[in-house]
Write an enzyme that holds these catalytic residues in place. Sequence first.
Site, PDB file in Angstrom:
ATOM      1  N   ASN A  53       0.811  -1.106  -0.075  1.00 47.13           N
ATOM      2  CA  ASN A  53       0.112  -0.090  -0.018  1.00 47.13           C
ATOM      3  C   ASN A  53       0.986   1.227   0.009  1.00 47.13           C
ATOM      4  O   ASN A  53       0.312   2.372  -0.235  1.00 47.13           O
ATOM      5  CB  ASN A  53      -0.962  -0.201   1.146  1.00 47.13           C
ATOM      6  CG  ASN A  53      -0.161  -0.253   2.632  1.00 47.13           C
ATOM      7  OD1 ASN A  53       0.605  -0.998   2.847  1.00 47.13           O
ATOM      8  ND2 ASN A  53      -0.465   0.834   3.400  1.00 47.13           N
ATOM      9  N   SER A  92     -11.295  -4.629  -0.222  1.00 43.68           N
ATOM     10  CA  SER A  92     -11.858  -3.317   0.559  1.00 43.68           C
ATOM     11  C   SER A  92     -12.769  -2.577  -0.406  1.00 43.68           C
ATOM     12  O   SER A  92     -11.961  -2.207  -1.488  1.00 43.68           O
ATOM     13  CB  SER A  92     -10.958  -2.601   1.462  1.00 43.68           C
ATOM     14  OG  SER A  92     -11.870  -1.570   2.036  1.00 43.68           O
ATOM     15  N   HIS A 102     -13.693   0.545  -0.507  1.00 45.05           N
ATOM     16  CA  HIS A 102     -13.523   1.965  -0.541  1.00 45.05           C
ATOM     17  C   HIS A 102     -12.272   2.218  -1.494  1.00 45.05           C
ATOM     18  O   HIS A 102     -12.083   3.487  -1.675  1.00 45.05           O
ATOM     19  CB  HIS A 102     -13.713   2.570   0.821  1.00 45.05           C
ATOM     20  CG  HIS A 102     -12.244   2.564   1.670  1.00 45.05           C
ATOM     21  ND1 HIS A 102     -11.405   3.646   1.726  1.00 45.05           N
ATOM     22  CD2 HIS A 102     -11.944   1.625   2.389  1.00 45.05           C
ATOM     23  CE1 HIS A 102     -10.335   3.225   2.331  1.00 45.05           C
ATOM     24  NE2 HIS A 102     -10.883   1.998   2.685  1.00 45.05           N
ATOM     25  N   CYS A 116      -3.454   5.191   7.154  1.00 47.12           N
ATOM     26  CA  CYS A 116      -3.242   4.717   8.615  1.00 47.12           C
ATOM     27  C   CYS A 116      -2.060   5.362   9.365  1.00 47.12           C
ATOM     28  O   CYS A 116      -1.966   5.463  10.490  1.00 47.12           O
ATOM     29  CB  CYS A 116      -3.308   3.356   8.714  1.00 47.12           C
ATOM     30  SG  CYS A 116      -4.833   2.362   8.242  1.00 47.12           S
TER      31      CYS A 116
END
Length: 385
Positions: free
Chosen positions: A153, A201, A203, A327
């Site tokens: 990510n 996921s 979104h 995050c």
Amino acid sequence: MNEPIYLDHAATTPVRPEVLAAMEPYFGVRFGNPSSAHRWGREARAALDESRERVARCIGAHPDELCFTSGGTEGDNLAILGGWRVLKPKGRNAIATSPIEHKAVLASVHKAAAEGAEERLLAVDAAGTVSMDSARDLVRADTALCSVMWVNNEIGTIQPIEALAAHCRSVGAIFHTDAVQAFGKVDIDARKVPFDFLAISGHKIGAPKGSGAMFIRRGTPLEPLFFGGSQDRGRRPGTENVAYAVGLATAAELAVVEHAAECARLGALRDRLEEAILAAIPDAVVHGRGAPRATHVLNVSIPGTDSESMLMALDLQGVAASGGSACQSGSVEPSHVLRALGVRADLAGAAIRMSVGALTTDAAIDRVIQLFPALALKARGLSAV
């Protein structure tokens, strides 16, 4: 006034109009509980079952192998803790993962370790690719589960998932992959790649935040995290979110249909931005550049700057980027991913992640190419004062 530019699609994406339109009836006239036997319940159940089939089809799975979740974090927790807890009594106590995983994976492994699991970290090279030699050494007959994300990510590196999954199968270990950044960016087919668990996921692909799914291959043992009902075959009890399941199915189908064309478009935009930055700032460092990467992520450090100053300067010009994963964006600590790759502390502290997506246009990239070098040189000058 220039239009704002959103280069943080790896953090989240806007809900697509097609997705919103598909979901809308399930907030209103089709509001039934899918566990109810009356017409409203049957209507909701039909929509839920159809959505499960649609998402499963997108990854080459059977519908009964698809469990709806609230997103990647829940899927990662369910796979790691649920897989390990059921195998621990059978003498498989070890969990293997890499040091560059999403915190949802690492925190789940740490939780298992606190309950008695043996935690093993696979080696990664300087470009961010997991070592197969390390996997063969550490994933053995005593291993319950191995978890490696398909696409990183923060730097976008694509891991050797097929080889990792095949090795795990050869020694009887469960293989889980966090495919949150991979879905819609790489080909995913459960009929060809022997992963046992896979998390996605919504979104990240134009569905709402709070939507997601987990693939659980037939016959793979799993202990649920929640208790209280028989929904989703007991793997994830609780009244299902029908509207979000419909939205996820719509977004997933669109992502699969558009995959080839959109990846080519995003890759051209990302590469043009990357080459322009390197041409203007020769000592810029692109993280992951030496490994296969997904086309939507660019992570770059400008020596002599810091990410906080650069992000603020970009934001003042209407450009949204991040310092790593969403995050991590509120943290002053350097990225754990870059630290694991051996990146110097000053470069890790200067990392900027720009991720292209549906909202990214050629004109937007042109403007960032024009802005970025001047902002970086100014930030470098200020840090030298």
